[in-house]
Design a protein around this motif. Structure first.
Motif, short mmCIF file in Angstrom:
data_model
loop_
_atom_site.label_atom_id
_atom_site.label_comp_id
_atom_site.label_asym_id
_atom_site.label_seq_id
_atom_site.Cartn_x
_atom_site.Cartn_y
_atom_site.Cartn_z
N THR A 63 -30.07 -2.10 19.98
CA THR A 63 -30.36 -3.20 20.91
C THR A 63 -30.05 -2.82 22.36
OG1 THR A 63 -29.90 -4.74 19.12
CG2 THR A 63 -29.95 -5.67 21.32
N THR A 139 -39.00 -4.69 11.21
CA THR A 139 -38.15 -4.50 10.02
C THR A 139 -37.95 -5.77 9.21
OG1 THR A 139 -37.00 -3.01 11.52
CG2 THR A 139 -36.07 -3.28 9.33
N LYS A 190 -31.04 4.71 11.19
CA LYS A 190 -32.17 4.44 10.28
C LYS A 190 -32.81 5.77 9.89
CE LYS A 190 -32.05 -0.13 12.01
NZ LYS A 190 -32.66 -1.41 12.22
C1 PLP Z 1 -32.32 -2.30 13.26
C2 PLP Z 1 -33.31 -2.69 14.29
C3 PLP Z 1 -32.95 -3.07 15.59
C4 PLP Z 1 -31.55 -3.31 16.04
O1 PLP Z 1 -30.70 -2.45 16.02
P1 PLP Z 1 -29.14 -2.62 16.23
O2 PLP Z 1 -28.79 -1.19 16.03
O3 PLP Z 1 -28.62 -3.53 15.19
O4 PLP Z 1 -28.90 -3.07 17.61
C5 PLP Z 1 -33.92 -3.36 16.50
N1 PLP Z 1 -35.21 -3.29 16.17
C6 PLP Z 1 -35.61 -2.95 14.94
C7 PLP Z 1 -37.06 -2.91 14.65
C8 PLP Z 1 -34.68 -2.64 13.97
O5 PLP Z 1 -35.07 -2.32 12.73
#
Ligand code: PLP
Length: 358
Positions: A63, A139, A190
């Motif tokens: 974020t 997501t 991820k």
């Molecule tokens: C996981 C995710 C985020 C957010 O990430 P954080 O690491 O929790 O801040 C933002 N956008 C997408 C598409 C995600 O999958």
């Protein structure tokens, strides 16, 4: 304890070889030892994002880089178009609102991808729009957006295209420069196979031109600071040294396999998950399914939250649905360090739990 399976769309499991690298004694960051690690990681990051631009790393969750994409390019009172087809599109809109940026929300049904023609029409109706915000993979609905086609549409205007690739990167295809993406945002937990705590961002020359005029407040996420130090493979603030060591190892593994081969393997894993869940009688939730994560509908009358709980009790963590999708879908991630064997084992557990579900 029996093996635990983490099949959520972030965080994802960290391969043991990366864990071991990160378990070594801490080193100092103003040393050639660190500079070499940082420079090596930065070089491969460009190949992962498929860009000639610098990819800057922040110590924050994903974020932070979403916010950086906004504060570095926009000014108070600017108008932007934000595609809202799930939780993460909503987040972009919320950050814009927090900074006094006017949002033209393009709301699309959850589980669908935005029609590039609709984005073109919205741009034509909002000629002052400075930027268009989308995700590569939304997501919350396991949906992939057609970034290439949207890039062609936005690239023909003065607006910049900002893409959240946090979950899609390294599973869904992404080509920053070729697809005319102006701001690409990523995260560590991820597809990149390392723990949470790093965020990435790259800006095109078109976005950098807008940056020169941007008046939104910024300090920690001011890209210019990072870019200035990057020339000397340095950083403005203490980096997450341990995570950076893990990142270098993960990227070395990805480069050794080949970025495209890595992506192809995850696509095959996604296809395996689709075939297995279909055989269990589960239908796909998304109309444009991503190769990073699969969302399946929980059978009518059954409680998806109970299903997730039952799998968890057997050592397998899946993600449920968020908001209105709570209890209705199950999300199975197949990105990053999640391998075929993990998927086979976890889907066997899902199959068993599904049969026992009342
Ligand atoms: C996981 C995710 C985020 C957010 O990430 P954080 O690491 O929790 O801040 C933002 N956008 C997408 C598409 C995600 O999958």
């Amino acid at each position: 304890m029996a093996k635990q399976y983490l099949l959520t769309p972030g965080p994802t499991p960290v391969p043991e070889i990366i864990q071991k690298k990160m378990a070594k004694p801490i080193i100092h960051h103003r040393t050639t030892q660190y500079t070499e690690i940082f420079a090596a990681a930065n070089q491969v990051l460009k190949k992962v994002f498929k860009t000639n631009s610098d990819v800057v790393t922040f110590t924050s969750s994903g974020t932070g880089a979403m916010e950086a994409g906004i504060v570095n390019t926009l000014s108070k009172g600017d108008t932007v178009i934000v595609v809202r087809g799930g939780k993460f599109g909503e987040r972009f809109a919320n950050i814009c609102n927090a900074y006094g940026v006017k949002v033209v929300a393009l709301d699309i049904p959850w589980g669908t991808a935005p029609d590039p023609a609709l984005i073109q029409k919205t741009l034509a109706q909002n000629k002052a729009a400075k930027a268009v915000f989308i995700s590569l993979c939304e997501t919350s609905t396991a949906t992939v957006y057609d970034v290439q086609k949207i890039g062609a549409v936005v690239g023909a205007t003065d607006a910049i295209l900002v893409v959240d690739t946090i979950s899609g990167l390294l599973a869904d295809e992404f080509k920053m420069d070729e697809w005319k993406v102006d701001v690409a945002v990523g995260g560590s937990q991820k597809g990149l196979m390392i723990p949470p705590g790093l965020a990435f961002i790259a800006f095109s020359p078109k976005a950098e031109a807008l940056m020169a005029k941007s008046d939104l407040p910024k300090f920690y996420f001011d890209f210019k600071r990072y870019k200035k130090s990057l020339a000397a493979s340095d950083v403005p603030f203490t980096p997450a040294i341990t995570l950076e060591i893990g990142l270098k190892q993960a990227l070395a593994m990805i480069e050794a396999e080949g970025v495209d081969t890595f992506i192809k393997r995850h696509r095959q894993d996604a296809e395996y998950v689709r075939a297995r869940t279909k055989a269990m009688g589960l239908s796909m939730y998304s109309k444009a399914p991503s190769y990073a994560v699969t969302a399946v509908n929980v059978p009518e009358g059954k409680d998806g939250s109970a299903l997730v709980k039952a799998c968890k009790a057997k050592g397998v963590t899946f993600a449920g649905g968020q908001d209105t999708l709570k209890g209705k879908i199950i999300r199975i991630a197949h990105m990053g360090g999640i391998n075929r064997q993990d998927l086979e084992d976890a889907l066997n557990v899902l199959e068993g739990c599904l049969k026992e579900l009342k």
